[in-house]
Design a protein around this motif. Structure first.
Motif, PDB file in Angstrom:
ATOM      1  N   THR B  28     -16.636  -0.104  41.123  1.00 55.34           N
ATOM      2  CA  THR B  28     -15.183   0.009  41.272  1.00 55.34           C
ATOM      3  C   THR B  28     -14.706   1.211  40.483  1.00 55.34           C
ATOM      4  O   THR B  28     -15.418   1.679  39.589  1.00 55.34           O
ATOM      5  N   PRO B  29     -13.502   1.751  40.767  1.00 51.86           N
ATOM      6  CA  PRO B  29     -13.007   2.894  39.989  1.00 51.86           C
ATOM      7  C   PRO B  29     -12.957   2.591  38.494  1.00 51.86           C
ATOM      8  O   PRO B  29     -13.349   3.424  37.664  1.00 51.86           O
ATOM      9  N   ALA B  30     -12.522   1.401  38.157  1.00 54.64           N
ATOM     10  CA  ALA B  30     -12.444   1.041  36.735  1.00 54.64           C
ATOM     11  C   ALA B  30     -13.818   1.108  36.092  1.00 54.64           C
ATOM     12  O   ALA B  30     -13.986   1.607  34.976  1.00 54.64           O
ATOM     13  N   ARG B  31     -14.798   0.674  36.819  1.00 57.91           N
ATOM     14  CA  ARG B  31     -16.169   0.697  36.323  1.00 57.91           C
ATOM     15  C   ARG B  31     -16.636   2.135  36.107  1.00 57.91           C
ATOM     16  O   ARG B  31     -17.307   2.442  35.122  1.00 57.91           O
ATOM     17  N   LYS B  32     -16.261   3.019  37.041  1.00 57.50           N
ATOM     18  CA  LYS B  32     -16.652   4.418  36.899  1.00 57.50           C
ATOM     19  C   LYS B  32     -16.048   5.030  35.652  1.00 57.50           C
ATOM     20  O   LYS B  32     -16.718   5.719  34.879  1.00 57.50           O
TER      21      LYS B  32
END
Lengths: 307, 337
Positions: B28-32
């Motif tokens: 997910t973007p947050a994970r990136k």
């Protein structure tokens, strides 16, 4: 147990008992004798009489200690330094372990781990030498603080009047620098033994990485976290004196003198053996109480206890 | 059952950690964002651990006059040509260059060399006696069919929870006439209940048949211990010896307490303490500096840096090779609680 059993045991195991003798003697001399030697606390020590023959003075040493202003000072310093240490040095290794655990590049992780353990193996004397150099009046940290406007004059942070503000932070932060990486080892090991199926199950239930960390990882390492917390609370009053002895100066005892350094100075340098022992006994009693309290609180709150 | 949760031996292979936690699903973007942050944060942390040591290392090769003028972090030797050459002393016109003079002073200082020799002696003799008596003691308490070994273990276990403290312990050494002798430093911490329990557990883990067959072949206790049990528990022994050696090498406080009155017995760390903390130390340092660097007030700082390097680098050279044992040692220690 009958006499015949004892005789038989002696016949068979005589050699083993003889082999155990050095160990027994060692512990009797260097552990039990000093415990007996705690009676110094109730004596006015004289070198002629020794521990056994000195004048018995009852609780006078304790009374003397309670009557001085040192009591408040060394207890305040010890507790403040301990709490500051705990606030930083207790969560830091856990956070580092969690971050390392999320790192998927194994080589990168390995390098960071190796580098972060390293400071732990440098001797206290050298660490203190490095600290002193960094906070001397021309040291990089002093310079940085001066440029940021935190301090208005460039002076040595440990020996000038600035020590009243900076001694404790320097002590605590340098401890964190030295031991965070090493402290994370045990948490990393615990992390690796968390059941992988729990993660699968959490994923099926729709938990993202953050939810997994919150509901699987942290509960998984909670026992060791509680263990470490109990240990830290029970050693709240045992601020290690090695570093403080090297960093403090008579001008800043007001913020730097802790119980153990006080015991060291009064017992070994000023020749007040009885008095120093009394202070230490008082310290041990409180430490033991702290251990019992934190243990029972932990048992109630998290179902984990040492005993 | 709290103890069972602490069983750390099952699976401590740290490298297998993040497998099975779903690299297959797209991030997910947050994970990136988190991943990038994690890379940068850990890199910063690694640098924070390294830079102070690098700073000292570079200063130890620097020009003493430039050290006096310097105020910030030093990332290369001051006065080394490609980085910061070209400065000259205004009075004499002599160029200010990087130097090895600090190492000359340190290597020719008798007190430091003697400190090194003392430390090697304390570590070597202490380690040997510690393992020898520790192993013999642990072998005894590991014997299962004895009546009195468990009570005896209880008697010595007390040392885990109670000790007399600083002054009473000192008084015992003083009473034995061991203060200001080498014995005080060798006997101090020679036997440690933790190590005895670790070895005891290791010995008990050996198969029973081994002992029986050895006894049939006529082996006595000593043969059994030194020829059979010890070689099979090499890993535990190595870990214990390693931690003992590192602790002893780095310790200054015990020496400051027990051999304070006798400079000839000072271990390396006490000599370094004197050099680093006392402006004029009775180690002959001042004379050495004056003769090979110039004004003692200038050379002082340089010599402090070289002293730090001189005492730390040998240990750090071993560090990569022994690092894996630290992890093992911590695990052994923490199973005991």
């Amino acid at each position: 147990m009958r006499l015949r059993d004892i005789k038989k045991d002696w016949m068979i195991n005589k050699a083993v008992y003889f082999m155990a003798l050095p160990m027994l003697i060692y512990f009797i001399i260097f552990n039990w004798l000093p415990i007996g030697g705690m009676m110094l606390a109730f004596e006015e020590y004289s070198s002629r009489g020794g521990t056994l023959g000195s004048q018995y003075i009852g609780f006078q040493n304790f009374v003397d200690f309670f009557a001085t202003s040192y009591l408040a000072r060394i207890f305040r310093n010890t507790i403040v330094i301990s709490l500051m240490s705990m606030a930083i040095n207790f969560p830091a290794p856990i956070i580092l372990a969690l971050l390392l655990n999320e790192m998927e590049n194994q080589l990168y992780k390995k390098v960071i781990q190796t580098v972060s353990y390293m400071p732990y193996f440098i001797s206290t004397v050298v660490i203190c030498g490095i600290i002193k150099d960094f906070v001397a009046n021309d040291g990089p940290i002093t310079y940085a603080l001066y440029n940021m406007g935190v301090i208005s004059t460039r002076q040595d942070l440990l020996t000038s009047g600035l020590a009243f503000r900076f001694f404790r932070p320097i002590f605590v932060i340098s401890n964190a620098w030295q031991s965070t990486g090493y402290g994370s080892i045990i948490f990393l090991a615990m992390l690796s033994s968390v059941d992988q199926e729990l993660y699968e199950a959490a994923k099926i239930d729709g938990a993202g990485r953050w939810k997994q960390t919150l509901h699987v990882t942290i509960p998984g390492i909670l026992p060791i976290i509680m263990l470490m917390l109990i240990m830290q609370v029970s050693s709240l009053l045992n601020v290690a004196m090695e570093k403080i002895l090297l960093l403090y100066a008579a001008t800043n005892y007001e913020v730097s003198d802790v119980i153990m350094t006080f015991v060291y100075r009064s017992g070994l340098q000023q020749g007040r053996q009885g008095y120093a022992t009394a202070v230490q006994i008082f310290n041990s009693l409180i430490s033991m109480a702290l251990l019992l309290i934190s243990n029972s609180v932990s048992r109630k709150v998290s179902d984990f206890s040492l005993f | 059952m709290p103890t069972s949760q602490l069983n750390l031996t099952n699976n401590i292979d740290v490298s297998k950690l993040s497998q099975g936690r779903g690299n297959s699903i797209r991030d997910t973007p947050a994970r990136k964002v988190f991943k990038v942050f994690n890379y940068i944060f850990l890199l910063a942390l690694g640098l924070v651990c390294l830079v102070p040591l690098w700073h000292i290392a570079m200063l130890s090769f620097s020009n003493p006059t430039l050290i006096q003028r310097n105020t910030g972090l030093v990332l290369w030797p001051l006065g080394l040509a490609p980085f910061s050459g070209g400065q000259v002393n205004q009075q004499t016109g002599v160029p200010l260059t990087a130097t090895l003079a600090g190492y000359q002073v340190v290597l020719s200082n008798a007190a430091l060399i003697r400190g090194y020799a003392n430390t090697i002696f304390y570590v070597g003799a202490g380690c040997f006696l510690s393992i020898l008596f520790g192993a013999v003691g642990a072998y005894c308490v590991s014997r299962k069919n004895t009546l009195f070994m468990m009570p005896l273990l209880a008697v010595i276990m007390v040392s885990m929870f109670f000790n007399g403290g600083l002054v009473p312990t000192y008084m015992v050494y003083k009473g034995l006439g061991m203060v200001n002798t080498r014995w005080s430093l060798i006997l101090n911490g020679m036997l440690n209940i933790m190590n005895i329990i670790i070895l005891m557990t290791a010995f008990r883990g050996l198969p029973d048949g081994l002992e029986e067959s050895a006894q049939l072949d006529g082996a006595g206790h000593m043969t059994m211990l030194f020829k059979i049990a010890l070689p099979l528990c090499k890993a535990s022994i190595a870990v214990i010896a390693l931690f003992y050696a590192i602790g002893k090498w780095n310790d200054y406080l015990q020496a400051a307490i027990y051999v304070n009155g006798k400079r000839a017995l000072y271990p390396l760390q006490l000599i370094i303490r004197d050099i680093l903390t006392q402006p004029t130390s009775p180690t002959g340092m001042e004379v050495d500096i004056a003769s090979s660097i110039g004004p003692a007030n200038e050379g002082r700082a340089l010599v402090e840096y070289t002293t730090i390097m001189f005492s730390t680098v040998p240990l750090l050279c071993f560090y990569p090779f022994i690092q894996k044992y630290f992890v093992k040692g911590i695990m052994i220690g923490s199973i005991k609680g």
